[in-house]
Motif scaffolding. Structure first.
Motif, PDB file in Angstrom:
ATOM      1  N   MET A 130      -5.797   7.153   0.087  1.00 54.41           N
ATOM      2  CA  MET A 130      -6.614   7.040   1.468  1.00 54.41           C
ATOM      3  C   MET A 130      -6.519   6.638   2.272  1.00 54.41           C
ATOM      4  O   MET A 130      -6.498   4.890   2.887  1.00 54.41           O
ATOM      5  N   LYS A 131      -6.567   7.119   3.264  1.00 53.28           N
ATOM      6  CA  LYS A 131      -6.540   6.884   4.799  1.00 53.28           C
ATOM      7  C   LYS A 131      -8.417   6.500   5.022  1.00 53.28           C
ATOM      8  O   LYS A 131      -8.709   7.337   6.256  1.00 53.28           O
ATOM      9  N   ALA A 132      -8.928   5.905   5.010  1.00 57.64           N
ATOM     10  CA  ALA A 132     -10.322   5.890   5.321  1.00 57.64           C
ATOM     11  C   ALA A 132     -11.163   4.768   6.048  1.00 57.64           C
ATOM     12  O   ALA A 132     -11.963   4.228   6.603  1.00 57.64           O
ATOM     13  N   TYR A 133      -9.607   3.977   6.488  1.00 56.25           N
ATOM     14  CA  TYR A 133     -10.316   2.692   6.823  1.00 56.25           C
ATOM     15  C   TYR A 133     -10.932   2.618   8.592  1.00 56.25           C
ATOM     16  O   TYR A 133     -11.453   2.006   8.948  1.00 56.25           O
ATOM     17  N   TRP A 134     -10.716   3.751   8.852  1.00 56.97           N
ATOM     18  CA  TRP A 134     -10.813   3.989  10.537  1.00 56.97           C
ATOM     19  C   TRP A 134     -12.204   4.030  10.271  1.00 56.97           C
ATOM     20  O   TRP A 134     -13.504   3.869  12.207  1.00 56.97           O
ATOM     21  N   VAL A 135     -12.843   4.851   9.283  1.00 59.10           N
ATOM     22  CA  VAL A 135     -14.287   4.441   9.416  1.00 59.10           C
ATOM     23  C   VAL A 135     -14.366   3.480   9.481  1.00 59.10           C
ATOM     24  O   VAL A 135     -15.894   2.866  10.124  1.00 59.10           O
ATOM     25  N   GLU A 148     -16.915   0.757  -0.940  1.00 62.10           N
ATOM     26  CA  GLU A 148     -16.334   1.914  -1.554  1.00 62.10           C
ATOM     27  C   GLU A 148     -15.702   2.432  -1.513  1.00 62.10           C
ATOM     28  O   GLU A 148     -13.977   2.780  -2.069  1.00 62.10           O
ATOM     29  N   ILE A 149     -14.494   2.287  -0.623  1.00 64.47           N
ATOM     30  CA  ILE A 149     -13.157   2.600  -0.289  1.00 64.47           C
ATOM     31  C   ILE A 149     -12.375   1.532  -1.170  1.00 64.47           C
ATOM     32  O   ILE A 149     -11.152   2.331  -0.860  1.00 64.47           O
ATOM     33  N   GLY A 150     -12.621  -0.328  -0.396  1.00 63.02           N
ATOM     34  CA  GLY A 150     -11.605  -0.816  -2.054  1.00 63.02           C
ATOM     35  C   GLY A 150     -11.659  -0.437  -3.373  1.00 63.02           C
ATOM     36  O   GLY A 150     -10.758  -0.331  -4.052  1.00 63.02           O
ATOM     37  N   MET A 151     -13.307   0.602  -3.306  1.00 64.20           N
ATOM     38  CA  MET A 151     -13.152   0.416  -5.344  1.00 64.20           C
ATOM     39  C   MET A 151     -12.168   1.911  -5.441  1.00 64.20           C
ATOM     40  O   MET A 151     -11.702   1.998  -6.523  1.00 64.20           O
ATOM     41  N   LYS A 152     -12.578   2.683  -3.958  1.00 61.61           N
ATOM     42  CA  LYS A 152     -11.481   4.058  -4.653  1.00 61.61           C
ATOM     43  C   LYS A 152      -9.940   4.208  -4.514  1.00 61.61           C
ATOM     44  O   LYS A 152      -9.006   4.903  -5.267  1.00 61.61           O
TER      45      LYS A 152
END
Length: 70
Positions: free
Chosen positions: A1-6, A39-43
């Motif tokens: 998952m590359k959601a760190y841009w959020v 949440e990103i960490g949990m995912k």
């Protein structure tokens, strides 16, 4: 998952808010950054639950303000 841009975008908006005197918004964005990171960490860790970050803003000390207690 590359959601760190959020998180990067939230940080940019927070910085803009702070520079333009929107202190309350900047504080709320701090909370949003914390929740997003949690949440990103949990995912990423594969956990299906989020132990913290229920959308309840926290004060600078990490406690819930009196008006936020239900």
């Amino acid at each position: 998952m590359k959601a760190y841009w959020v998180i990067d975008i939230l940080k940019d908006i927070r910085q803009f808010s702070e520079k333009n005197g929107m202190v309350v918004l900047a504080e709320q964005l701090d909370d949003a950054i914390f929740v997003a990171a949690s949440e990103i960490g949990m995912k990423l860790s594969g956990s299906g639950t989020v132990g913290c970050g229920k959308g309840i803003p926290r004060g600078a000390t990490g406690t819930t303000a009196d008006h936020e207690v239900h």
